[in-house]
Scaffold this motif. Sequence first.
Motif, PDB file in Angstrom:
ATOM      1  N   ASP A 275       0.900  -1.155   0.000  1.00  0.00           N
ATOM      2  CA  ASP A 275       0.000   0.000   0.000  1.00  0.00           C
ATOM      3  C   ASP A 275       0.937   1.204   0.000  1.00  0.00           C
ATOM      4  OD1 ASP A 275      -1.950   1.898   0.246  1.00  0.00           O
ATOM      5  OD2 ASP A 275      -2.652   1.254   2.217  1.00  0.00           O
ATOM      6  N   ALA A 276       1.477   1.514  -1.164  1.00  0.00           N
ATOM      7  CA  ALA A 276       2.530   2.518  -1.287  1.00  0.00           C
ATOM      8  C   ALA A 276       1.964   3.927  -1.293  1.00  0.00           C
ATOM      9  CB  ALA A 276       3.324   2.267  -2.558  1.00  0.00           C
ATOM     10  N   TRP A 277       2.625   4.806  -0.550  1.00  0.00           N
ATOM     11  CA  TRP A 277       2.272   6.221  -0.483  1.00  0.00           C
ATOM     12  C   TRP A 277       3.526   7.024  -0.786  1.00  0.00           C
ATOM     13  CZ3 TRP A 277      -2.454   8.445   1.137  1.00  0.00           C
ATOM     14  CH2 TRP A 277      -3.440   7.529   1.463  1.00  0.00           C
ATOM     15  N   PHE A 278       3.339   8.139  -1.485  1.00  0.00           N
ATOM     16  CA  PHE A 278       4.463   8.981  -1.874  1.00  0.00           C
ATOM     17  C   PHE A 278       4.121  10.430  -1.575  1.00  0.00           C
ATOM     18  CE2 PHE A 278       4.115   5.356  -4.707  1.00  0.00           C
ATOM     19  CZ  PHE A 278       5.358   4.767  -4.555  1.00  0.00           C
ATOM     20  N   GLU A 279       5.092  11.177  -1.064  1.00  0.00           N
ATOM     21  CA  GLU A 279       4.925  12.609  -0.851  1.00  0.00           C
ATOM     22  C   GLU A 279       5.953  13.338  -1.697  1.00  0.00           C
ATOM     23  OE1 GLU A 279       5.181  16.018   2.613  1.00  0.00           O
ATOM     24  OE2 GLU A 279       5.053  13.918   3.218  1.00  0.00           O
ATOM     25  N   LEU A 280       5.469  14.228  -2.556  1.00  0.00           N
ATOM     26  CA  LEU A 280       6.338  15.032  -3.403  1.00  0.00           C
ATOM     27  C   LEU A 280       6.361  16.447  -2.869  1.00  0.00           C
ATOM     28  CD1 LEU A 280       5.485  12.556  -5.154  1.00  0.00           C
ATOM     29  CD2 LEU A 280       5.870  14.005  -7.118  1.00  0.00           C
ATOM     30  N   ARG A 281       7.505  17.113  -3.022  1.00  0.00           N
ATOM     31  CA  ARG A 281       7.653  18.498  -2.566  1.00  0.00           C
ATOM     32  C   ARG A 281       8.396  19.303  -3.601  1.00  0.00           C
ATOM     33  NH1 ARG A 281       9.095  18.587   3.863  1.00  0.00           N
ATOM     34  NH2 ARG A 281       7.118  17.707   4.549  1.00  0.00           N
ATOM     35  N   GLY A 282       8.178  20.595  -3.544  1.00  0.00           N
ATOM     36  CA  GLY A 282       8.914  21.518  -4.388  1.00  0.00           C
ATOM     37  C   GLY A 282       8.042  22.138  -5.464  1.00  0.00           C
ATOM     38  N   PRO A 283       8.577  23.181  -6.104  1.00  0.00           N
ATOM     39  CA  PRO A 283       7.842  23.839  -7.183  1.00  0.00           C
ATOM     40  C   PRO A 283       7.827  22.960  -8.433  1.00  0.00           C
ATOM     41  CG  PRO A 283      10.015  24.785  -6.988  1.00  0.00           C
ATOM     42  CD  PRO A 283       9.861  23.822  -5.852  1.00  0.00           C
ATOM     43  N   ILE A 284       7.027  23.325  -9.391  1.00  0.00           N
ATOM     44  CA  ILE A 284       6.883  22.535 -10.617  1.00  0.00           C
ATOM     45  C   ILE A 284       8.228  22.218 -11.250  1.00  0.00           C
ATOM     46  CG2 ILE A 284       6.035  22.627 -12.999  1.00  0.00           C
ATOM     47  CD1 ILE A 284       3.611  24.118 -11.961  1.00  0.00           C
ATOM     48  N   THR A 285       9.117  23.175 -11.277  1.00  0.00           N
ATOM     49  CA  THR A 285      10.399  22.980 -11.955  1.00  0.00           C
ATOM     50  C   THR A 285      11.416  22.188 -11.134  1.00  0.00           C
ATOM     51  OG1 THR A 285      11.139  25.114 -11.125  1.00  0.00           O
ATOM     52  CG2 THR A 285      10.159  25.070 -13.334  1.00  0.00           C
TER      53      THR A 285
END
Length: 90
Positions: A67-77
Motif C-alpha cells: 500500500d505505497a504512499w508517496f509525498e512530493l515536494r517543491g515547485p513545478i520545476t
Amino acid sequence: EDALCGRCGATKILPAESKNIEVRFRVQPGGRKVQAVDRKNRCAWTKLGEEVIRLRRPEGDQTKGVDAWFELRGPITHCHVWQAWNACNR
C-alpha cells in the motif's frame, strides 16, 4: 489560493499477483517528469534523470502486501519525491 500549489491525489488498484511494478511521476500543469534525488544526501539532485520507484521485483518476496504512499515536494520545476512508505499492515 495559488493555482500552482496544492495537493493532488491518485489511486491505482493493481491485481494482488502484480510484480515488477514501476512508479513514475509527472507534475501538473505541464506534465514535467519528476527527477531523482539522493534522499540520504539532503535531496541533492542525481544524474539518474527521472525518478523511478520499483516495487515487487521478481527476485523479491511476492507475498508481502503493498500500500505505497508517496509525498512530493517543491515547485513545478524542482519537484521531487520527498518520502515514500508502505502503509500495508500485514
